[in-house]
Scaffold this active site. Structure first.
Site, PDB file in Angstrom:
ATOM      1  N   GLN A 140       0.813  -1.196   0.000  1.00 37.22           N
ATOM      2  CA  GLN A 140       0.000   0.000   0.000  1.00 37.22           C
ATOM      3  C   GLN A 140       0.853   1.256   0.000  1.00 37.22           C
ATOM      4  O   GLN A 140       0.568   2.216  -0.686  1.00 37.22           O
ATOM      5  CB  GLN A 140      -0.922  -0.009   1.215  1.00 37.22           C
ATOM      6  N   GLU A 434     -49.625  33.125   0.270  1.00 35.66           N
ATOM      7  CA  GLU A 434     -49.638  32.545  -1.079  1.00 35.66           C
ATOM      8  C   GLU A 434     -50.915  32.906  -1.822  1.00 35.66           C
ATOM      9  O   GLU A 434     -50.883  33.163  -3.027  1.00 35.66           O
ATOM     10  CB  GLU A 434     -49.465  31.021  -1.012  1.00 35.66           C
ATOM     11  N   HIS A 437     -50.489  36.248  -3.498  1.00 36.94           N
ATOM     12  CA  HIS A 437     -49.795  36.174  -4.791  1.00 36.94           C
ATOM     13  C   HIS A 437     -50.749  35.673  -5.875  1.00 36.94           C
ATOM     14  O   HIS A 437     -50.849  36.239  -6.954  1.00 36.94           O
ATOM     15  CB  HIS A 437     -48.631  35.174  -4.725  1.00 36.94           C
ATOM     16  N   ASP A 509     -39.450  37.816  -1.378  1.00 37.13           N
ATOM     17  CA  ASP A 509     -40.263  38.505  -2.384  1.00 37.13           C
ATOM     18  C   ASP A 509     -39.773  39.929  -2.556  1.00 37.13           C
ATOM     19  O   ASP A 509     -39.667  40.437  -3.675  1.00 37.13           O
ATOM     20  CB  ASP A 509     -41.728  38.575  -1.937  1.00 37.13           C
TER      21      ASP A 509
HETATM   22 ZN    ZN Z   1     -44.173  35.204  -1.265  1.00 39.95          ZN
END
Ligand code: ZN
Ligand code: ADP
Ligand code: MG
Length: 611
Positions: A140, A434, A437, A509
């Site tokens: 080795q 959500e 949006h 965002d």
């Molecule tokens: Zn958002």
């Protein structure tokens, strides 16, 4: 390494045990034996008729064995004093050995094999074991040594085409028609170089493949080798740069030596920007090394004579940082750009990778292509692969649309964290956010249709509203950008106006919205106030040190005006979003209600809310 050692040691022990067992078996006697005293034995031997009763006497170390002629009767074994020989013993007992001469007296040499085995094995085994261990360790260490010696070698991996069962050809590359056309010339050159040389054409040397990750650069390079039927050598730019100085350059030399030996062939340097960065702009320790490596590449490329039939292909996704010297005629003067696939190409790529994956009849690849704008070839490959895994885990024989849609979301947004516990209060906030949006996106014209809303958290996001265009678009209208800005603020406005308090949820965002507003003003020239001008911030990205230098091409006063315009755009968007949300609050509540119940809403269900 330790694991491997113990494995080998166990193997050797096993062998020794086996050997020991075999020899002990060999020396074992099958005949029954009885123990007798020396006197008894001598009595038997003083018999006139000895010849007819006893076959022989065997002296085996301290044992005196009488072997009767009758093979069924047992052996008689007596023990003598260790150091005495048999004859001395006879003398001691005053034995008259006149009859003894009738039979054979056999002395088993103590050197007999079994004697040695029995006595030496206990000593030998540990010695051999230690020897074996030392041998293995040596081997080795030697391996490590020879690796050290190989540092200067390129380590390029060859993919010889005929040794592979299936060679890659242009058929395996969907779309990219322009790129393939361009590369066809290279294929022809590799096949019939004389045609080009006869006409005095300068033969191509280097081709630079430019494209985002996963657009099929490696695939295409391999396909060129496959089409031309020449060996393909593959090395990554980062492999040149190692711990030790000077390794890179010697690797380059070795690489080109190997290539020359195998000409005609293709030498593919993946991620060449790792070594091919503009010289003199580097920060950090390895930059001298990189320069040397790059210089060596340039030297080797110049050193080719016309008849060396080698094409060097290189891939990068940062052509802007490459050293201009690399792009000079005679080096990587041919450039092929690979774009992200459009909707038609995505369908073709899906078709290629769908081969060998049994699909449900309901799966329409065109629909999948529609759902995956911005996906690279590698992403699409990944999507189908994930879908196959999902189907297999469900113990199904076919992949269906749900599997594919699921894996698209997974590739796009990360794994669903169903086990991630959110309180009902947080769930409600996410649902309202959500829904905000989605509602704004639905009410405004010129926005992409809402495909899905979800409040199952994924990766680091709490929920998402997925809206995708129905077709690939290259231009965006001003109104469209403004509406997108408004949609981005939908979540924020709902939290502020409906829930009464803001959370940290919309921070991403807001970042996106600010970026978009800035682009509208400074890049697209869509602000009336500032007019058709661009206001660019040049920032030079340098390895590890991001945005090290920034140059601004406008005055302090203009900077102020830009900031004002950005604020104006965002405020306007916020106003529009607020109007919509207050006016259509009943739909907002409805969306939230469905979301809290089902956690996800698909397109059809979403549209049904509004009728
Ligand atoms: Zn958002
Ligand atoms: P790059 O080198 O540009 O990062 P690769 O060539 O490694 O990308 O592509 C990764 C995988 O993506 C390929 O092995 C292939 O499966 C898939 N792929 C990418 N582009 C295409 C394409 N145009 N046609 C078919 N498969 C593709
Ligand atoms: Mg690649």
């Amino acid at each position: 390494m330790f694991k491997k050692l113990t494995k080998e040691a166990i193997f050797y022990i096993f062998i020794f045990i086996a050997v020991a067992i075999i020899f002990s078996q060999l020396s074992a006697k099958n005949r029954p034996e009885t123990k007798v005293s020396i006197i008894e034995l001598l009595n038997e031997l003083s018999d006139q008729n000895l010849k007819n009763k006893v076959e022989k006497i065997v002296i085996d170390e301290d044992k005196v064995i009488l072997v009767p002629l009758d093979s069924t009767s047992p052996l008689k074994i007596a023990e003598k004093e260790s150091l005495d020989s048999f004859s001395a013993m006879l003398k001691n007992y005053n034995f008259d050995s006149k009859y003894l001469k009738q039979i054979k007296v056999e002395v088993k040499r103590p050197s007999s094999f079994s004697f040695w085995m029995m006595n030496l094995l206990p000593i030998l085994i540990p010695i051999l074991l230690i020897g074996a261990l030392i041998y293995i360790t040596m081997r080795q260490v030697q391996g490590v040594n020879s690796k050290a010696l190989m540092f200067g070698q390129s380590g390029a991996k060859e993919f010889s085409q005929d040794s592979k069962k299936k060679k890659t050809t242009f058929h395996d590359v969907a779309g990219s028609k322009e790129a393939k056309d361009e590369l066809l010339e290279i294929v022809e050159f590799l096949k019939i170089p004389q045609k080009f040389i006869d006409l005095g054409a300068r033969t191509p040397k280097g081709v630079l493949l430019i494209g985002a990750p996963g657009t099929g650069k490696t695939l295409l390079a391999r396909a060129v080798a496959g089409e031309a039927g020449v060996p393909f050598f593959h090395i990554s730019g980062s492999e040149f740069v190692e711990m030790f100085v000077g390794v890179g350059a010697s690797r380059v030399r070795d690489l080109f030596r190997t290539a020359k030996k195998n000409s005609p062939c293709i030498l593919f340097i993946d991620e060449i920007d790792a070594v091919g960065r503009q010289r003199g702009s580097g920060l950090g320790g390895s930059h001298d090394e990189r320069e040397q490596t790059l210089n060596q590449i340039l030297v080797e490329m110049d050193g080719f004579d016309i008849n060396t039939n080698i094409i060097i292909m290189a891939a990068t996704n940062r052509p802007d940082v490459l050293d201009p010297a690399l792009l000079r005629p005679g080096r990587f003067d041919r450039r092929v750009t690979l774009e992200l696939p459009d909707i038609r190409e995505r369908e073709e790529i899906l078709k290629i990778h769908a081969i060998g994956k049994p699909m449900d009849v309901g799966v329409v690849l065109k629909k999948i292509a529609e759902r995956t704008p911005g996906f690279s070839g590698a992403d699409l490959h990944n999507v189908l692969n994930e879908a196959a895994i999902l189907a297999a885990r469900a113990d199904l024989k076919q992949i269906n649309t749900a599997h594919i849609l699921h894996s698209i979301e997974k590739v796009m947004l990360g794994v669903e964290r169903k086990s991630h516990l959110i309180s009902d209060a947080e769930k409600r906030i996410t649902a309202y956010h959500e829904a905000g949006h989605a509602l704004v996106a639905h009410e405004l014209p010129n926005t992409d249709p809402v495909r899905k809303i979800s409040i199952i958290s994924r990766g680091r996001i709490g929920g998402f509203t997925l809206k995708l265009p129905t077709e690939d678009r290259h231009y965006h209208k001003r109104s469209e950008l403004l509406n997108n800005l408004t949609v981005l603020l939908g979540g924020y406005v709902v939290e502020k106006e409906i829930l009464g308090e803001l959370t940290t949820g919309p921070c991403n965002d807001l970042k996106e919205a600010t970026k978009l507003a800035r682009q509208i003003v400074t890049t697209y020239g869509m602000s009336d106030q500032l007019g058709p001008q661009t206001f660019n911030n040049h920032s030079e990205y340098i390895f590890l040190a991001r945005e090290i230098s920034e140059t601004r091409e406008y005055s302090e006063k203009v900077a102020e005006a830009i900031d004002k315009e950005i604020a104006k755009f965002i405020n306007n968007a916020q106003k529009v979003a607020k109007t919509i949300i207050l006016k259509q609050k009943k739909y907002l509540d409805k969306i939230v209600e469905v979301l809290l119940e089902k956690e996800t809403i698909e397109q059809d269900e979403f549209n049904a809310i509004f009728v």
